[in-house]
Write an enzyme that holds these catalytic residues in place. Structure first.
Site, PDB file in Angstrom:
ATOM      1  N   ASP A 166      -0.754  -1.075   5.632  1.00 43.11           N
ATOM      2  CA  ASP A 166      -0.318  -2.244   5.086  1.00 43.11           C
ATOM      3  C   ASP A 166       0.502  -3.135   6.031  1.00 43.11           C
ATOM      4  O   ASP A 166       1.354  -2.565   6.762  1.00 43.11           O
ATOM      5  CB  ASP A 166       0.647  -2.083   3.730  1.00 43.11           C
ATOM      6  CG  ASP A 166       0.864  -3.335   2.824  1.00 43.11           C
ATOM      7  OD1 ASP A 166      -0.162  -4.052   2.671  1.00 43.11           O
ATOM      8  OD2 ASP A 166       1.884  -3.819   2.852  1.00 43.11           O
ATOM      9  N   GLU A 194      -4.339  -3.196   8.672  1.00 41.46           N
ATOM     10  CA  GLU A 194      -4.345  -4.573   8.168  1.00 41.46           C
ATOM     11  C   GLU A 194      -3.695  -5.328   9.056  1.00 41.46           C
ATOM     12  O   GLU A 194      -2.315  -5.469   9.077  1.00 41.46           O
ATOM     13  CB  GLU A 194      -3.742  -4.559   6.711  1.00 41.46           C
ATOM     14  CG  GLU A 194      -4.003  -5.858   6.150  1.00 41.46           C
ATOM     15  CD  GLU A 194      -3.253  -6.056   4.955  1.00 41.46           C
ATOM     16  OE1 GLU A 194      -3.585  -6.873   3.926  1.00 41.46           O
ATOM     17  OE2 GLU A 194      -1.971  -5.672   4.608  1.00 41.46           O
TER      18      GLU A 194
END
Length: 741
Positions: free
Chosen positions: A363, A399
């Site tokens: 993330d 990401e």
């Protein structure tokens, strides 16, 4: 006369014995480690003055004693307790200066979680005692709170890591054959009718054969779990009766989230991994190392903040009371510190080695690669992953964006990494919505986004191609809503993205208009076909294959309820048909290696082989001209993938099938002239999103293929080689669903 000896209770005697037997232990490994005879406790803190180990009863409700760790080596406090065993419940109290302006927030009144805790006990309950300062004091976080937080805190438990794995092995699916499936541990099974009610929503539910066999029959290779590291429900959500459903609020990077455990043992998660591997499915973890649940200077003191705030977090250089907030969550983990970097690397190795997971999706990964001077693809974290023999061998997915300076870095991660490609997402959405001038960018995206990734030996699989993910509209809502509808989140619909490139096709939300429903279903098939028949690594959001809806909520992070849980019983005939079409697409991708070749197609003529790997065709069957590429009104093109093109670095002709993809985003049908191809006989229709259940015909060279409005078709060249025989003999039977038991 002698004084009488005062008697003591057995519990007091045990405490005295423990204190008398505490030994120096070792500064490594960090955490609480059972060696068969006792437990070694080791905690890093560069600025603490004393560390107390706090022992609790089995429930974590009663603190039994505090033992000062006796030794300090290389900034690690450590001690060895021979009387401790697996199951021992513990926490820490860390002494040191409380000087927020200097970045220090020590407060021994606050019980702290071990950053290396492998299992947590109980649930965190919010209260003012969790904060290192007095909430209502005029000086805010400069004040000091002396209330004890232990009653409200989760505790740590020492584990015995023993587990019988049997003969199972990791699937080790090659990157180019990988098909990702993003799923939520709880939401996937909470409403599953074939899972025992007492197991639903837990790790144990995922290990049920009904789950693993479904995933296997769907054809995916790798399940990507939303965060399972232990996390916290934000206080403002709890006050509104909501919960942090997605889990992007980690607090313990080595411990599985207790709410997903049906039994209090880490073996439950290991069983899931073992079962998935037995069915050929990899397990990928979505991990959140960029921030923690402790928030900014006004957040609670739960672990890192009270252990060594100045080391664990990035602080403003000239105002160390405040945190650098590149995450938008209040704090940013300081991976530039060697011990913090070690913790993250140790966590990854633990899950890869001890838990046997197959990879990680990071993330806000740009933050992990950001040094104080900015993003650096040669930064310490990325270098650590690249050189580590364990981490360099698992799947690493970034990401590649955050809200910090230089935060958007799609295509800039080093070799060995795959990246979520939001350009694929947005371009595919805009193309099928019918936006003008999209053809050139669409061609780049469906061929692996070579403009972003074709460098330094990176491969097409570096692009993770998706149209939907947990964040944003799911597939059904993407074709059913023009606007977000997030009222259930309690933020007056202000949260979530507003620019979704979505289209409701004439009615917002539910409708009984059969034409609109049919068009929406066709658009779903278009999106799925674009994902699975493009070069790159396809990713499917769980539930999209059955038409799950979140009622227009594009930010369901706090919806731990029927909005986000997959409704298996409510799956309609349309949902079942969509599932079978998804299976067919995945099987088709697997049947044609040219769809997952490890080389980018570039469209140039190979003079030695006298072949082009890809040709772009206008509806006339001729190659696209410059004028046609720049025609704002053009919404139809063909992509011809020549199976004779070079497969690898060895200069020889390929032996794959030749495929023709026809994409028509125009609202009207278009007559597409099928091209002539050397060594071929005819074109065999395989997929048409406007005719999902029809058996398609064969077509001769120069014949017209009537591609319907807003649809996509795939045809294969039939010849006298093995490809032709495979087509004629029905090798695509694999695309059909398995027989029902």
């Amino acid at each position: 006369m002698d004084k009488p000896v005062q008697s003591i209770s057995p519990a007091e005697a045990t405490q005295l014995l423990r204190r008398s037997r505490i030994r120096e232990g070792k500064p490594f490994p960090l955490g609480a480690t059972w060696d068969g005879l006792g437990v070694n406790f080791a905690l890093f803190s560069a600025h603490a003055t004393k560390v107390e180990l706090c022992l609790f009863d089995d429930t974590g409700a009663t603190e039994l004693e505090r033992i000062e760790l006796p030794e300090y080596t290389d900034e690690v406090w450590h001690g060895y307790l021979p009387s401790a065993r697996p199951g021992t419940v513990y926490g820490y109290r860390v002494h040191g200066p409380y000087e927020p302006d200097a970045g220090h927030r020590f407060n021994p009144n606050k019980l702290l979680l071990d950053p290396y805790a492998k299992q947590l006990v109980g649930a965190l309950r919010w209260g003012p005692e969790l904060f290192g300062y007095k909430l209502n004091h005029a000086d805010k976080d400069k004040s000091f709170d002396d209330r004890d937080s232990a009653d409200l805190m989760q505790k740590c438990r020492v584990i015995d890591p023993a587990f019988t794995w049997g003969t199972g092995r990791k699937p080790e699916t090659p990157w180019e054959r990988t098909i990702l499936y993003e799923m939520h541990v709880k939401g996937f099974t909470k409403l599953h009718p074939l899972v025992p009610p007492e197991l639903r929503g837990t790790f144990a539910a995922l290990a049920q054969p009904e789950v693993t066999e479904y995933l296997q029959s769907l054809g995916i290779t790798s399940a990507e779990f939303l965060p399972i590291h232990a996390f916290v429900d934000d206080s403002y959500l709890v006050e509104k009766g909501l919960r942090n459903y997605w889990g992007y609020n980690s607090l313990a990077f080595f411990a599985p989230e207790p709410r997903y455990q049906q039994s209090p043992s880490v073996s439950e998660f290991k069983t899931v991994v073992n079962q998935f591997h037995a069915h050929g499915i990899e397990v990928i973890l979505d991990v959140v190392y960029n921030h923690t649940a402790e928030g900014n200077e006004l957040g609670p003191t739960l672990s890192f903040k009270g252990i060594d705030n100045a080391s664990y977090y990035r602080l403003l250089p000239d105002q160390k009371r405040y945190y650098i907030n590149d995450t938008g969550t209040g704090n940013t983990v300081n991976l530039s510190h060697q011990r913090v970097l070690q913790m993250v690397a140790d966590s990854l190795r633990y899950w890869a080695s001890e838990m046997r997971v197959d990879g990680f999706r990071f993330d806000l990964a740009t933050i992990l690669a950001r040094e104080p001077y900015g993003f650096d693809e040669g930064g310490s974290f990325l270098d650590a992953c690249r050189q580590d023999p364990t981490l360099s061998a698992v799947k690493l997915i970034a990401e590649p964006w955050d809200i910090g300076p230089g935060g958007y870095q799609v295509g800039q991660f080093p070799p060995g990494w795959a990246e979520w490609n939001d350009k694929f997402r947005d371009t595919a959405r805009r193309f099928w919505k019918g936006d003008a001038g999209i053809l050139p960018d669409f061609a780049k995206r469906i061929t692996g986004s070579g403009d972003l990734f074709n460098k330094r030996g990176r491969k097409p699989w570096s692009s993770v191609n998706f149209v939907t993910a947990h964040d944003g509209f799911n597939l059904h809502d993407l074709v059913s809503y023009n606007d977000k509808h997030n009222e259930a989140n309690g933020e007056d619909n202000r949260d979530g993205h507003s620019n979704n490139h979505s289209w409701n096709h004439g009615v917002e939300g539910l409708t009984d208009d059969s034409q609109i429903i049919a068009l929406r279903e066709q658009q779903k098939r278009n999106f799925l076909a674009t994902i699975f028949l493009s070069h790159g690594t396809p990713m499917l959001l769980a539930g999209d294959e059955i038409g799950h809806s979140q009622n227009g909520n594009n930010n369901a992070y706090a919806q731990d309820n029927e909005i986000a849980w997959l409704d298996w019983m409510g799956s309609s005939a349309r949902g079942r048909a969509l599932r079978e079409f998804t299976r067919k697409l995945i099987a088709t991708r697997k049947a044609f290696p040219i769809l997952y070749r490890s080389r980018f197609v570039v469209g140039s003529q190979n003079e030695e082989l006298d072949v082009k790997d890809v040709s772009w065709l206008a509806p006339t069957g001729d190659e696209m001209t410059t004028h046609q590429w720049h025609d704002e009104n053009a919404r139809c093109l063909g992509m011809l993938l020549d199976g004779r093109a070079q497969e690898s670095g060895i200069k020889r002709r390929g032996s794959d099938a030749t495929l023709l993809m026809i994409y028509n985003a125009h609202y009207e049908p278009i007559n597409f002239t099928l091209p002539s191809v050397p060594e071929g006989r005819e074109w065999q229709g395989l997929i048409d999103t406007s005719k999902p259940e029809e058996t398609l015909s064969t077509f001769g060279f120069g014949e017209i293929y009537p591609i319907n409005g807003r649809s996509m078709a795939m045809l294969a060249l039939s010849s006298e080689d093995s490809t032709g025989r495979r087509l004629r003999e029905g090798a695509l039977d694999a695309a059909q669903p398995p027989p029902k038991k």
